[in-house]
Design a protein around this motif. Structure first.
Motif, PDB file in Angstrom:
ATOM      1  N   ASN A 114      -7.156   7.542 -10.414  1.00  0.00           N
ATOM      2  CA  ASN A 114      -8.403   7.123  -9.769  1.00  0.00           C
ATOM      3  C   ASN A 114      -8.382   7.484  -8.288  1.00  0.00           C
ATOM      4  OD1 ASN A 114     -10.923   5.873  -9.457  1.00  0.00           O
ATOM      5  ND2 ASN A 114      -9.994   3.918  -8.930  1.00  0.00           N
TER       6      ASN A 114
ATOM      7  N   ASP B 299     -10.007  13.765  -3.900  1.00  0.00           N
ATOM      8  CA  ASP B 299     -10.474  15.140  -4.116  1.00  0.00           C
ATOM      9  C   ASP B 299     -11.977  15.262  -3.857  1.00  0.00           C
ATOM     10  OD1 ASP B 299      -7.926  15.899  -4.787  1.00  0.00           O
ATOM     11  OD2 ASP B 299      -8.256  15.825  -6.968  1.00  0.00           O
ATOM     12  N   LYS B 300     -12.734  14.279  -4.337  1.00  0.00           N
ATOM     13  CA  LYS B 300     -14.190  14.341  -4.158  1.00  0.00           C
ATOM     14  C   LYS B 300     -14.558  14.137  -2.693  1.00  0.00           C
ATOM     15  CE  LYS B 300     -15.635  13.094  -8.833  1.00  0.00           C
ATOM     16  NZ  LYS B 300     -16.418  12.166  -9.680  1.00  0.00           N
TER      17      LYS B 300
ATOM     18  N   GLU C 253      -8.696  11.290  -7.822  1.00  0.00           N
ATOM     19  CA  GLU C 253     -10.049  11.788  -8.048  1.00  0.00           C
ATOM     20  C   GLU C 253     -10.948  11.495  -6.852  1.00  0.00           C
ATOM     21  OE1 GLU C 253     -13.718  11.326 -11.306  1.00  0.00           O
ATOM     22  OE2 GLU C 253     -11.895  10.096 -11.478  1.00  0.00           O
TER      23      GLU C 253
END
Length: 269
Positions: free
Chosen positions: A39, A45-46, A42
């Motif tokens: 989590n 990265d975003k 992610e």
């Protein structure tokens, strides 16, 4: 001859690691930090893909490791040359947790806005929202201009921070404050026209009674209100809120009660 231009070669911002996951691998951290969870990875990265946007909102569940994410985001910003960096919390309790998290991660942090490392973009400032938003903020207020520029900022628990900001844009005076008595006298006739009983109850210190000063009366007597509050501007109840409100008093609403006088900027109600 010595080539002084060569000294420090390799320290350019362009050579710094800016990808948050890679930054994590370089940190001298406590054993409990093995690697970012799926989590966290992610989210990082975003964020990294959209980091050039002025504002980004990150939603993570409680206990999902958002402190680590916030600290890595700010460290990435510093490595990219975007600083100073500030981590904002709604209270001191959470600020202490963030400081401990940063130390365990191996990320430099401080609680002092005048810390040389913070000003030099080498550490992250961790403070509560009241330190940033108040009438005497060390970051600069109103006509004072910016005193400490902020390049990157993370606001942890934004909803709680917004509530704290709303409180900063309000004035609460206890009934024993000199300004309270002066304001009650100023609006006594207006309150009497609104409700004779209500005025009697307020003057009798009935804690259940609350009266809103009519809008037209507030506007008509705005100059008198400014004079009263300006006179008491250095009292503890006004010291930090008055600089934020003094130029927008016409946009405020005013409530009188037996326990306190309160003026709040309409936009923050």
């Amino acid at each position: 001859m010595l080539d002084f231009d060569a000294l420090g070669a390799g320290d350019d911002e362009g050579d710094a690691i800016i990808e948050p996951r890679q930054i994590f691998t370089t940190l001298v951290r406590k054993p409990r930090f093995k690697f970012p969870s799926a989590n966290q990875g992610e989210v990082l990265d975003k964020w990294f893909a959209k980091r050039d946007r002025a504002d980004n909102t990150i939603k993570m569940n409680t206990g999902s490791g958002k402190m680590m994410v916030g600290l890595l985001v700010l460290q990435s910003s510093l490595n990219e040359g975007v600083g100073p960096a500030v981590y904002i919390t709604p209270d001191n309790y959470l600020a202490k947790q963030v400081l401990q998290e940063s130390r365990d991660l191996g990320i430099a942090s401080t609680t002092e806005p005048d810390d040389p490392d913070f000003l030099a973009h080498k550490s992250i400032l961790v403070v509560n929202i009241d330190k940033l938003v108040n009438g005497k903020s060390v970051f600069g207020v109103g006509a004072q201009g910016v005193k400490i520029p902020v390049g990157a900022i993370v606001v942890d628990d934004a909803h709680a921070c917004l509530e704290a900001v709303a409180d900063q844009f309000s004035i609460s005076l206890p009934s024993e404050h000199e300004a309270y008595a002066e304001l009650l006298e100023l609006f006594e006739d207006d309150l009497r026209q609104q409700s004779r009983l209500g005025l009697v109850e307020i003057k009798s210190n009935d804690p259940q009674t609350l009266m809103l000063v009519p809008f037209w009366a507030w506007q008509d007597k705005a100059e008198n209100v400014l004079k009263i509050l300006h006179k008491h501007r250095e009292s503890k109840e006004l010291r930090f809120s008055w600089p934020l409100l003094k130029s927008v008093m016409s946009l405020c609403s005013c409530c009188l009660a037996a326990v306190a006088w309160r003026s709040r900027r309409a936009a923050c109600r």
